[in-house]
Design a protein around this motif. Structure first.
Motif, PDB file in Angstrom:
ATOM      1  N   VAL A  10       0.850  -1.191   0.000  1.00  0.00           N
ATOM      2  CA  VAL A  10       0.000   0.000   0.000  1.00  0.00           C
ATOM      3  C   VAL A  10       0.886   1.242   0.000  1.00  0.00           C
ATOM      4  O   VAL A  10       0.652   2.181  -0.767  1.00  0.00           O
ATOM      5  CB  VAL A  10      -0.961   0.011   1.212  1.00  0.00           C
ATOM      6  N   ARG A  13       2.274   1.889  -3.418  1.00  0.00           N
ATOM      7  CA  ARG A  13       1.276   2.419  -4.346  1.00  0.00           C
ATOM      8  C   ARG A  13       0.943   3.881  -4.046  1.00  0.00           C
ATOM      9  O   ARG A  13       0.667   4.653  -4.953  1.00  0.00           O
ATOM     10  CB  ARG A  13       0.012   1.575  -4.322  1.00  0.00           C
ATOM     11  N   LEU A  14       0.936   4.242  -2.752  1.00  0.00           N
ATOM     12  CA  LEU A  14       0.631   5.621  -2.365  1.00  0.00           C
ATOM     13  C   LEU A  14       1.867   6.521  -2.380  1.00  0.00           C
ATOM     14  O   LEU A  14       1.760   7.722  -2.125  1.00  0.00           O
ATOM     15  CB  LEU A  14      -0.005   5.654  -0.967  1.00  0.00           C
ATOM     16  N   VAL A  21       0.905   4.810   6.300  1.00  0.00           N
ATOM     17  CA  VAL A  21      -0.220   3.898   6.045  1.00  0.00           C
ATOM     18  C   VAL A  21      -0.836   3.466   7.370  1.00  0.00           C
ATOM     19  O   VAL A  21      -2.065   3.491   7.534  1.00  0.00           O
ATOM     20  CB  VAL A  21       0.215   2.674   5.214  1.00  0.00           C
ATOM     21  N   LEU A  30      -8.311   5.253   6.271  1.00  0.00           N
ATOM     22  CA  LEU A  30      -8.153   4.100   5.387  1.00  0.00           C
ATOM     23  C   LEU A  30      -8.556   2.871   6.184  1.00  0.00           C
ATOM     24  O   LEU A  30      -8.102   2.692   7.322  1.00  0.00           O
ATOM     25  CB  LEU A  30      -6.693   3.999   4.932  1.00  0.00           C
ATOM     26  N   VAL A  40      -4.896  -4.222   3.392  1.00  0.00           N
ATOM     27  CA  VAL A  40      -5.899  -3.318   2.831  1.00  0.00           C
ATOM     28  C   VAL A  40      -6.325  -3.908   1.491  1.00  0.00           C
ATOM     29  O   VAL A  40      -5.474  -4.335   0.697  1.00  0.00           O
ATOM     30  CB  VAL A  40      -5.316  -1.901   2.614  1.00  0.00           C
ATOM     31  N   THR A  42      -7.686  -3.900  -2.358  1.00  0.00           N
ATOM     32  CA  THR A  42      -7.475  -2.992  -3.483  1.00  0.00           C
ATOM     33  C   THR A  42      -8.714  -2.138  -3.717  1.00  0.00           C
ATOM     34  O   THR A  42      -8.591  -0.977  -4.124  1.00  0.00           O
ATOM     35  CB  THR A  42      -7.106  -3.760  -4.763  1.00  0.00           C
ATOM     36  N   LEU A  45      -8.505   0.662  -1.255  1.00  0.00           N
ATOM     37  CA  LEU A  45      -7.460   1.600  -1.658  1.00  0.00           C
ATOM     38  C   LEU A  45      -7.963   2.507  -2.785  1.00  0.00           C
ATOM     39  O   LEU A  45      -7.764   3.722  -2.750  1.00  0.00           O
ATOM     40  CB  LEU A  45      -6.201   0.850  -2.090  1.00  0.00           C
TER      41      LEU A  45
END
Length: 71
Positions: A10, A13-14, A21, A30, A40, A42, A45
């Protein structure tokens, strides 16, 4: 396809670190789930990114809208 991502995935990706996170999860910004390690989905997200577009999440306990001014 929905899948579960670990916190490190995660964060990648962020484009932030894992601590951010965890902070987002702890602040309920989140939604995560714990299956051994925190994960988490997808779908969550993707929804998180839609819900928070145009917001400053530097402090997830004090979310602000981004201004129209560029510094």
């Amino acid at each position: 396809m929905n899948e579960l991502l670990e916190v490190a995935e995660v964060a990648k990706r962020l484009k932030c670190n894992r601590n951010k996170v965890y902070e987002l999860i702890k602040s309920d910004t989140l939604q995560g789930l714990k299956l051994g390690r925190m994960k988490v989905s997808t779908i969550e997200l993707d929804n998180f990114m839609v819900r928070n577009t145009g917001k400053d999440l530097t402090d997830p306990y004090d979310v602000k809208m981004l201004g129209s001014q560029v510094n």
